[in-house]
Design a protein around this motif. Sequence first.
Motif, mmCIF file in Angstrom:
data_model
loop_
_atom_site.group_PDB
_atom_site.id
_atom_site.type_symbol
_atom_site.label_atom_id
_atom_site.label_comp_id
_atom_site.label_asym_id
_atom_site.label_seq_id
_atom_site.Cartn_x
_atom_site.Cartn_y
_atom_site.Cartn_z
ATOM 1 N N HIS A 1 41.293 26.832 35.306
ATOM 2 C CA HIS A 1 41.392 27.845 34.743
ATOM 3 C C HIS A 1 40.644 29.415 34.891
ATOM 4 O O HIS A 1 41.084 30.371 34.943
ATOM 5 N N GLN A 2 39.219 29.002 34.671
ATOM 6 C CA GLN A 2 38.313 30.071 35.190
ATOM 7 C C GLN A 2 38.593 30.519 36.557
ATOM 8 O O GLN A 2 38.315 31.599 36.717
ATOM 9 N N ASP A 3 38.821 29.785 37.657
ATOM 10 C CA ASP A 3 39.093 30.203 38.869
ATOM 11 C C ASP A 3 40.296 31.143 38.927
ATOM 12 O O ASP A 3 40.417 32.369 39.748
ATOM 13 N N ARG A 4 41.438 30.634 38.111
ATOM 14 C CA ARG A 4 42.442 31.409 38.180
ATOM 15 C C ARG A 4 42.325 32.944 37.537
ATOM 16 O O ARG A 4 42.437 33.821 38.045
ATOM 17 N N LEU A 5 41.568 32.865 36.421
ATOM 18 C CA LEU A 5 41.272 34.124 35.733
ATOM 19 C C LEU A 5 40.362 35.118 36.828
ATOM 20 O O LEU A 5 40.549 36.187 36.805
ATOM 21 N N HIS A 6 39.330 34.293 37.260
ATOM 22 C CA HIS A 6 38.403 35.223 38.168
ATOM 23 C C HIS A 6 39.411 35.770 39.495
ATOM 24 O O HIS A 6 38.986 36.828 39.757
ATOM 25 N N ALA A 7 40.257 34.791 40.112
ATOM 26 C CA ALA A 7 41.152 35.582 41.179
ATOM 27 C C ALA A 7 41.894 36.725 40.576
ATOM 28 O O ALA A 7 42.041 37.776 41.173
ATOM 29 N N LEU A 8 42.374 36.617 39.385
ATOM 30 C CA LEU A 8 43.362 37.601 38.566
ATOM 31 C C LEU A 8 42.459 38.841 38.209
ATOM 32 O O LEU A 8 43.179 39.987 38.175
ATOM 33 N N THR A 9 41.335 38.740 37.990
ATOM 34 C CA THR A 9 40.525 39.917 37.345
ATOM 35 C C THR A 9 39.303 40.286 38.481
ATOM 36 O O THR A 9 38.302 40.401 38.103
ATOM 37 N N ARG A 10 39.526 39.747 39.769
ATOM 38 C CA ARG A 10 38.343 40.119 40.667
ATOM 39 C C ARG A 10 38.031 41.627 40.574
ATOM 40 O O ARG A 10 38.881 42.499 40.506
ATOM 41 N N PRO A 11 36.784 42.088 41.102
ATOM 42 C CA PRO A 11 36.517 43.412 41.049
ATOM 43 C C PRO A 11 37.264 44.357 42.076
ATOM 44 O O PRO A 11 37.569 43.669 43.044
ATOM 45 N N GLY A 12 37.680 45.435 41.633
ATOM 46 C CA GLY A 12 38.429 46.213 42.463
ATOM 47 C C GLY A 12 40.004 45.944 42.606
ATOM 48 O O GLY A 12 40.624 46.732 43.160
ATOM 49 N N HIS A 13 40.379 44.993 41.902
ATOM 50 C CA HIS A 13 41.787 44.626 41.878
ATOM 51 C C HIS A 13 42.540 44.981 40.451
ATOM 52 O O HIS A 13 42.036 44.698 39.402
ATOM 53 N N VAL A 14 43.521 45.662 40.445
ATOM 54 C CA VAL A 14 43.961 46.086 39.230
ATOM 55 C C VAL A 14 45.378 45.016 39.173
ATOM 56 O O VAL A 14 46.423 45.088 40.009
ATOM 57 N N PRO A 15 45.474 44.072 38.249
ATOM 58 C CA PRO A 15 46.757 43.422 38.112
ATOM 59 C C PRO A 15 47.901 44.031 37.749
ATOM 60 O O PRO A 15 48.086 45.129 37.225
ATOM 61 N N ALA A 16 48.991 43.590 38.695
ATOM 62 C CA ALA A 16 50.285 44.063 38.420
ATOM 63 C C ALA A 16 50.875 43.603 37.215
ATOM 64 O O ALA A 16 50.384 42.869 36.476
ATOM 65 N N PHE A 17 51.857 44.555 37.043
ATOM 66 C CA PHE A 17 52.666 44.372 35.633
ATOM 67 C C PHE A 17 53.195 42.710 35.422
ATOM 68 O O PHE A 17 52.739 42.173 34.489
ATOM 69 N N TYR A 18 53.586 42.260 36.531
ATOM 70 C CA TYR A 18 53.956 40.754 36.413
ATOM 71 C C TYR A 18 52.859 39.711 36.197
ATOM 72 O O TYR A 18 53.063 38.624 35.898
#
Length: 150
Positions: free
Chosen positions: A47-64
């Motif tokens: 779960h930590q790895d998944r969160l890190h991938a979704l919130t990596r620096p320079g990345h803006v998560p898409a709405f979905y």
Amino acid sequence: MIEKAWGRPIEALESLAVRSPCDDPLLRTALRLRSALVITDNAVAVHQDRLHALTRPGHVPAFYDLERLTSSAADLRVAQAEGRSFRQAIGHVIEAREAAATAGRAPAVRLAQAAVARSGHSPRALGQLPEQLAPSATACPPGAGRAPHR
């Protein structure tokens, strides 16, 4: 904690628990809790790895991705809480073992049984106070005491 309490490495304790499970039920319980803790710790890492991938620096998560982000954060919190519960349960088993070693035989048996029973309890229902006992699943069938409906 387990190695320190029993004074042997985990590998030796695992083989001992498999060879003669009835000799030390507290050891068997502690090792089962340990295996559940290992699984929970792996889930926390995922779960930590998944969160890190979704919130990596320079990345803006898409709405979905927002739903995945929220879900992963909630799953991480649950896994961390389960891990704390397993660690606490292992501590209770070790305390019961130490109390059994220092006390008389009758209290030791009660403490050992309580520790084994405590490790297998299911969570309380929402809104239920800690001192209330959970209702038995077989105490009353769902439709008992009602008139037949047509």
